[in-house]
Design an enzyme around this catalytic site. Structure first.
Site, PDB file in Angstrom:
ATOM      1  N   HIS A   1      43.893  38.758  36.145  1.00 34.42           N
ATOM      2  CA  HIS A   1      43.582  39.779  35.134  1.00 34.42           C
ATOM      3  C   HIS A   1      42.806  39.244  33.934  1.00 34.42           C
ATOM      4  CE1 HIS A   1      45.636  43.113  37.039  1.00 34.42           C
ATOM      5  NE2 HIS A   1      46.673  42.337  37.277  1.00 34.42           N
TER       6      HIS A   1
ATOM      7  N   ASP B   1      53.437  46.168  38.574  1.00 30.96           N
ATOM      8  CA  ASP B   1      52.932  46.668  39.857  1.00 30.96           C
ATOM      9  C   ASP B   1      54.060  47.239  40.722  1.00 30.96           C
ATOM     10  OD1 ASP B   1      50.073  46.457  39.940  1.00 30.96           O
ATOM     11  OD2 ASP B   1      50.326  44.299  39.770  1.00 30.96           O
TER      12      ASP B   1
END
Ligand code: 3PY
Ligand code: MG
Length: 260
Positions: free
Chosen positions: A48, A177
């Site tokens: 990320h 997630d």
């Protein structure tokens, strides 16, 4: 080069648990500030964070110079990315979105040199002290920590398969997630997410794998440390910076109000 004991041994041990921080801003100064604040590990986030393998070496060197460990979260389950991160001298790798025993085996094999795995050998890279390190291959196989992220309902359903992969050191729960996979992306505090995370941690602890998890707040981090999680990654450099900035501005503009 690191003078710390191998992360693999450390993460499986019974000594003090490790507190980590995700690094989105790829700067030596951020890594050193994290070490000065007392974190034990930085997770250099190539999934990320807006950076790649070409900037990892100075960040790993900064962590080791400051006496803390550096783990690289690679962008995906890719053998080349795992090997390149370890060649830079990282103490371990964190591989996102590992969904099955087969995928976990691939992660473990990519992280170890033959005969234990299929990591490609280059004895002149930074991790090998450019050729100066004796027995580099066996020492790397002995010390590198390999963590697979369990962060989806499919991975949760196949957890036993993942926990059976011998050379995998541990699983890392990704609650954000995990929440998204349960249809709860905007509600990561929902009790169903906590229940799933608790189940993964309890079963991984029971299996003898090292457990690790992302905790967005100090309160969450404290709870997971109390539950015996070996590596708790508390927040992200950008999140902590934003909080500190916002508090500074609010305190300046409204000095009489109480701010957290
Ligand atoms: C998650 O919670 O999904 C993570 O990957 C933590 O960064
Ligand atoms: Mg994630």
């Amino acid at each position: 080069m690191s003078t710390l004991s191998g992360l693999r041994e450390r993460i499986h041990g019974t000594g003090h648990q490790l507190l980590g921080l995700f690094i989105i801003v790829p700067r030596v100064e951020v890594v050193e500030a994290a070490a000065a604040a007392g974190f034990d590990v930085v997770i250099l986030d190539c999934e990320h964070g807006p950076y790649g393998v070409d900037v990892l070496s100075p960040l790993v060197a900064a962590a080791h110079g400051a006496g803390i460990y550096a783990i690289v979260r690679v962008p995906g389950n890719d053998e080349q990315a795992v090997g390149a991160a370890l060649d830079c001298g990282a103490d371990g790798v964190l591989v996102p979105h590992v969904g099955s025993g087969e995928e976990a085996r691939r992660v473990a094999r990519a992280s170890r040199f033959p005969p234990d795995g299929n990591r490609s050998v280059h004895p002149w890279v930074r991790a090998a002290q450019y050729g100066a390190q004796d027995r580099y291959v066996s020492s790397a196989n002995h010390s590198v920590a390999v963590l697979a992220m369990v962060e989806g309902s499919e991975a949760h359903a196949r957890l036993d398969e993942i926990l059976h992969v011998g050379d995998l050191d541990g699983v890392f729960v990704g609650p954000m997630d995990l929440a998204a996979s349960l249809g709860l992306a905007d509600a990561p505090d929902d009790p169903r997410v906590h229940a799933a995370a608790n189940d993964i941690v309890a079963r991984a602890n029971h299996s003898g794998k090292a457990t690790s998890i992302f905790a967005p707040t100090p309160q969450d981090a404290h709870t997971w440390l109390a539950a015996g999680v070996r590596l708790v990654v508390l927040s992200v450099d950008t999140a902590l910076m934003h909080q500190a900035f916002a508090t500074a501005v609010k305190t300046t503009l409204n000095p009489t109000e109480k701010h957290v």
